[in-house]
Design a protein around this motif. Structure first.
Motif, PDB file in Angstrom:
ATOM      1  N   GLN A 250       0.847  -1.198   0.000  1.00 17.59           N
ATOM      2  CA  GLN A 250       0.000   0.000   0.000  1.00 17.59           C
ATOM      3  C   GLN A 250       0.882   1.248   0.000  1.00 17.59           C
ATOM      4  N   ALA A 251       0.423   2.299  -0.656  1.00 19.34           N
ATOM      5  CA  ALA A 251       1.211   3.535  -0.649  1.00 19.34           C
ATOM      6  C   ALA A 251       0.337   4.772  -0.759  1.00 19.34           C
ATOM      7  N   GLU A 252       0.801   5.854  -0.093  1.00 22.91           N
ATOM      8  CA  GLU A 252       0.137   7.156  -0.233  1.00 22.91           C
ATOM      9  C   GLU A 252       0.463   7.760  -1.600  1.00 22.91           C
ATOM     10  N   THR A 253       1.726   7.639  -1.995  1.00 24.31           N
ATOM     11  CA  THR A 253       2.215   8.261  -3.220  1.00 24.31           C
ATOM     12  C   THR A 253       3.070   7.252  -3.961  1.00 24.31           C
ATOM     13  N   VAL A 254       2.967   7.241  -5.292  1.00 26.82           N
ATOM     14  CA  VAL A 254       3.834   6.368  -6.084  1.00 26.82           C
ATOM     15  C   VAL A 254       4.632   7.236  -7.056  1.00 26.82           C
ATOM     16  N   ILE A 255       5.943   7.032  -7.074  1.00 22.88           N
ATOM     17  CA  ILE A 255       6.814   7.748  -8.011  1.00 22.88           C
ATOM     18  C   ILE A 255       7.446   6.706  -8.916  1.00 22.88           C
ATOM     19  N   SER A 256       7.331   6.894 -10.230  1.00 27.15           N
ATOM     20  CA  SER A 256       7.842   5.881 -11.146  1.00 27.15           C
ATOM     21  C   SER A 256       8.936   6.427 -12.047  1.00 27.15           C
ATOM     22  N   SER A 257      10.012   5.663 -12.164  1.00 27.30           N
ATOM     23  CA  SER A 257      11.120   6.066 -13.036  1.00 27.30           C
ATOM     24  C   SER A 257      11.226   5.169 -14.260  1.00 27.30           C
ATOM     25  N   ASP A 421       6.491  18.397 -15.516  1.00 22.19           N
ATOM     26  CA  ASP A 421       6.046  18.618 -14.137  1.00 22.19           C
ATOM     27  C   ASP A 421       5.835  17.300 -13.388  1.00 22.19           C
ATOM     28  N   GLY A 422       6.104  16.174 -14.052  1.00 21.67           N
ATOM     29  CA  GLY A 422       6.033  14.876 -13.376  1.00 21.67           C
ATOM     30  C   GLY A 422       4.636  14.348 -13.105  1.00 21.67           C
ATOM     31  N   LYS A 423       3.594  15.119 -13.506  1.00 23.57           N
ATOM     32  CA  LYS A 423       2.224  14.710 -13.166  1.00 23.57           C
ATOM     33  C   LYS A 423       1.659  13.706 -14.165  1.00 23.57           C
ATOM     34  N   THR A 424       0.754  12.861 -13.700  1.00 27.23           N
ATOM     35  CA  THR A 424       0.047  11.926 -14.581  1.00 27.23           C
ATOM     36  C   THR A 424      -1.449  12.136 -14.368  1.00 27.23           C
ATOM     37  N   PRO A 425      -2.314  11.497 -15.174  1.00 25.19           N
ATOM     38  CA  PRO A 425      -3.753  11.610 -14.926  1.00 25.19           C
ATOM     39  C   PRO A 425      -4.170  11.014 -13.572  1.00 25.19           C
ATOM     40  N   VAL A 426      -3.307  10.229 -12.968  1.00 23.18           N
ATOM     41  CA  VAL A 426      -3.618   9.651 -11.652  1.00 23.18           C
ATOM     42  C   VAL A 426      -3.046  10.582 -10.580  1.00 23.18           C
ATOM     43  N   LYS A 427      -3.943  11.004  -9.634  1.00 22.09           N
ATOM     44  CA  LYS A 427      -3.627  12.098  -8.718  1.00 22.09           C
ATOM     45  C   LYS A 427      -2.320  11.932  -7.934  1.00 22.09           C
ATOM     46  N   ASN A 428      -2.085  10.718  -7.430  1.00 24.10           N
ATOM     47  CA  ASN A 428      -0.917  10.528  -6.561  1.00 24.10           C
ATOM     48  C   ASN A 428       0.172   9.659  -7.209  1.00 24.10           C
ATOM     49  N   PHE A 430       3.380   9.885  -9.891  1.00 24.97           N
ATOM     50  CA  PHE A 430       4.271  10.869 -10.511  1.00 24.97           C
ATOM     51  C   PHE A 430       5.408  10.181 -11.263  1.00 24.97           C
ATOM     52  N   ILE A 431       5.930  10.900 -12.258  1.00 26.42           N
ATOM     53  CA  ILE A 431       6.998  10.367 -13.105  1.00 26.42           C
ATOM     54  C   ILE A 431       8.305  11.081 -12.763  1.00 26.42           C
ATOM     55  N   CYS A 432       9.370  10.322 -12.580  1.00 27.24           N
ATOM     56  CA  CYS A 432      10.680  10.958 -12.473  1.00 27.24           C
ATOM     57  C   CYS A 432      11.655  10.271 -13.425  1.00 27.24           C
ATOM     58  N   GLY A 433      12.822  10.859 -13.610  1.00 27.10           N
ATOM     59  CA  GLY A 433      13.857  10.243 -14.446  1.00 27.10           C
ATOM     60  C   GLY A 433      13.614  10.485 -15.919  1.00 27.10           C
ATOM     61  N   THR A 434      14.001   9.501 -16.708  1.00 29.36           N
ATOM     62  CA  THR A 434      14.034   9.599 -18.161  1.00 29.36           C
ATOM     63  C   THR A 434      12.842  10.349 -18.775  1.00 29.36           C
ATOM     64  N   ASP A 435      11.614   9.988 -18.413  1.00 32.12           N
ATOM     65  CA  ASP A 435      10.472  10.619 -19.078  1.00 32.12           C
ATOM     66  C   ASP A 435       9.987  11.896 -18.408  1.00 32.12           C
ATOM     67  N   GLN A 436      10.567  12.264 -17.270  1.00 30.51           N
ATOM     68  CA  GLN A 436      10.320  13.602 -16.739  1.00 30.51           C
ATOM     69  C   GLN A 436      11.146  14.579 -17.575  1.00 30.51           C
ATOM     70  N   GLY A 437      12.283  14.098 -18.072  1.00 30.38           N
ATOM     71  CA  GLY A 437      12.975  14.904 -19.073  1.00 30.38           C
ATOM     72  C   GLY A 437      14.361  15.384 -18.732  1.00 30.38           C
ATOM     73  N   PHE A 438      14.806  15.259 -17.473  1.00 26.83           N
ATOM     74  CA  PHE A 438      16.205  15.580 -17.223  1.00 26.83           C
ATOM     75  C   PHE A 438      16.977  14.291 -17.498  1.00 26.83           C
ATOM     76  N   LEU A 439      17.839  14.317 -18.530  1.00 30.26           N
ATOM     77  CA  LEU A 439      18.454  13.074 -18.993  1.00 30.26           C
ATOM     78  C   LEU A 439      19.905  12.957 -18.546  1.00 30.26           C
TER      79      LEU A 439
END
Ligand SMILES: Cc1cc2nc3c(=O)[nH]c(=O)nc-3n(C[C@H](O)[C@H](O)[C@H](O)COP(=O)(O)OP(=O)(O)OC[C@H]3O[C@@H](n4cnc5c(N)ncnc54)[C@H](O)[C@@H]3O)c2cc1C
Lengths: 461, 87
Positions: A250-257, A421-428, A430-439
């Motif tokens: 279970q998680a409050e927030t999920v960050i995916s790279s 901005d790391g946001k996705t259609p799912v409220k909690n 977020f995207i980091c890494g390669t597809d957030q855009g800092f390579l």
């Protein structure tokens, strides 16, 4: 028990995000599919030798004491000292095109000098372009595409110079074919020309170990060899993730790279339409040659050479399996190491992922050794012939990258569409890494820090 | 904590965040940003360290209260008055 955050992927961005959150007492778990950390920039052992997967060099070198540069920012945010990274600077690199080459180093003045000598009527335009780049806010989290080709055309009247600038900047950080977003261009221009290259003594293994040790020292959890199989949504939020062995966390927030499309495809039961998900297709083949001599002994002293043998530089998925017209040669020895290392030359060419994926096992093996020979021939065309000194060789392809990192098409720089901005259609989620855009190494790490700060730390108020 | 204690607590945090800066010369009435090489990531870290060490929350809307040392003390002392210095 519910985690404050679950992070998908223990590459550089995932580890960096994990350190930030764990440092401030968040309950964090990083889930990594592979049995080893590092992702696109990991390491492996073969015949008692350690190899880096992705490392040519770290871009964005800045000296100790500079706090406002990308390297300075990530060191302070992750509480590392500059000397922890054991960075050894490049000697000299080169962009080599038919009939003209431009040398550059970590001193920008050399590059400027080279341009003013080889393209005397372009230097004023180049200076103005450099000023525009210095003034550009490239860490902004706003999206939007501005064509670098059209911007460069405002400043440079000599197309060849523009192509020569594009060559290293695209190879080291462009997810898109033919053109490049101007913000991305600025990031890479600063990273390569205004800052520069260095290699960590001990390779990526050293940096990754520092990061994972720090993460664990703050109480962060790491699950290796576990893929996230699904992100379980209800009412537009992700509540839990299911792992490969069936375990549910279970998680409050999920960050995916792991990439934007790759992440959204894991969402269930709600599905996101495939036409909203765009995979990248820029991938590479790369070979590493271990030599029983120092490359300088056979007359080769460049750190990194970006070469192109045609008049135009083509950066796109090639029609053939490998595009031999241009590439990168990196010589690990030609950096300022405190002591001598075993001879190591690696080179990289654009490759067509579809053609590599379509092969049977035997065809794949054959293709690999065929292109090994071809790329070697292409390189010894302008490098001293080192073929008699080779003691070990390894090659990887888009298929290898896909297998070990999960990035669709083995696309090293991910999707051409970035979620700044790391946001996705799912409220909690977020995207980091390669597809957030800092390579790149520094970029991905800074991306993890930035996304964790905004959505993991500030959001807790 | 007295006002002096709060000042020391903030200096302690700043020293950890920016170990290369010399905070002995800090002028309490001048903006921290103008005296030292601090950016928004550093200010976030000041807030996060306050939370970690003293269990106090500074909402984002109040970040501007941390602009000078004097304003930090004015803002933080009422929140910290019943606490001891962290070691
Ligand atoms: C050949 C090559 C050369 C490179 N050269 C350089 C260079 O010289 N300099 C430089 O700065 N950069 C270089 N790069 C780029 C750099 O490696 C990347 O930009 C950076 O490592 C990206 O990090 P990341 O954290 O965004 O993504 P990744 O490293 O891809 O991290 C994602 C992680 O998620 C994991 N994962 C995927 N799916 C799942 C799942 N379902 N569940 C759990 N985990 C999952 C993956 O295994 C991976 O570990 C190179 C890359 C390659 C491939």
């Amino acid at each position: 028990m519910k985690y404050d955050a679950i992070i998908l992927g223990a590459g550089l961005s995932g580890l960096a995000a994990g350190i930030r959150l764990a440092c401030f007492d968040k309950k964090v778990c990083i889930v990594e599919k592979h049995v080893e950390i590092g992702g696109l920039n990991s390491f492996y052992q073969m015949k008692d030798r350690w190899f880096d997967v992705g490392l040519h060099a770290m871009t964005n070198y800045s000296p100790k004491g500079v706090r406002s540069s990308p390297l300075g920012k990530l060191l302070k945010q992750l509480r590392f000292k500059h000397e922890d990274f054991q960075l050894c600077q490049q000697k000299e690199s080169e962009i080599s095109f038919p009939g003209v080459s431009l040398r550059f180093s970590n001193d920008f003045e050399l590059f400027r000098q080279e341009i003013s000598e080889k393209f005397p009527n372009q230097i004023d335009g180049f200076d103005q372009l450099t000023q525009r780049i210095r003034d550009h806010d490239d860490l902004s989290l706003k999206s939007g595409f501005l064509s670098s080709r059209s911007v460069l055309a405002e400043y440079l009247t000599e197309p060849k110079l523009a192509e020569m600038l594009f060559c290293p900047l695209m190879f080291y950080g462009n997810p898109q074919a033919d053109d490049m977003d101007f913000t991305q261009f600025t990031i890479m221009f600063k990273a390569i020309f205004l800052e520069g290259f260095a290699k960590p003594l001990g390779g990526m293994r050293h940096i990754l170990k520092l990061m994972v040790d720090k993460y664990k020292s703050y109480g962060g959890e790491l699950r290796l060899g576990r893929a996230v199989k699904s992100l379980n949504l209800s009412s537009e939020e992700v509540n839990s993730v299911t792992l490969s062995k069936g375990e549910e966390l279970q998680a409050e927030t999920v960050i995916s790279s792991i990439g934007y499309a790759e992440t959204m495809r894991l969402c269930a039961p709600e599905k996101f339409p495939e036409d909203s998900l765009q995979d990248g297709e820029i991938s590479f083949v790369e070979s590493q040659y271990v030599l029983n001599v120092q490359p300088s002994e056979i007359g080769y002293d460049k750190s990194i050479v970006f070469f192109n043998t045609k008049d135009e530089f083509s950066y796109r998925k090639p029609k053939e399996m490998v595009d031999l017209a241009s590439g990168i040669v990196c010589c690990a020895n030609n950096f300022d190491y405190p002591k001598e290392q075993e001879g190591l030359i690696r080179f990289t060419f654009l490759a067509n992922p579809d053609l590599w994926f379509g092969l049977s096992r035997t065809e794949y093996k054959e293709a690999k050794s065929y292109w090994q020979k071809k790329t070697l021939e292409a390189v010894v065309g302008f490098l001293p012939d080192f073929r008699d000194s080779v003691v070990f060789l390894d090659t990887f392809t888009p298929k290898t990258i896909k297998k070990f990192t999960g990035h669709a098409n083995g696309a090293v720089y991910g999707s051409p569409v970035k979620i700044r901005d790391g946001k996705t259609p799912v409220k909690n989620l977020f995207i980091c890494g390669t597809d957030q855009g800092f390579l790149g190494i520094i970029g991905a790490t800074l991306s993890g820090v930035t996304v964790a700060n905004i959505y993991g730390l500030k959001a807790s108020y | 904590m007295t006002r002096d204690d709060v000042r020391n607590a903030v200096i302690g945090i700043l020293t950890d965040i920016a170990p290369d800066e010399d905070f002995d010369a800090l002028k309490d009435e001048e903006k921290l940003r103008d005296q030292f090489d601090l950016d928004s990531m550093d200010f976030l870290d000041i807030v996060m360290e306050l939370r970690k060490r003293y269990n106090i929350e500074v909402p984002e809307a109040d970040y501007e209260q941390l602009v000078t040392m004097t304003s930090c003390i004015d803002y933080l002392q009422p929140l910290l008055k019943n606490q001891q210095m962290a070691s």
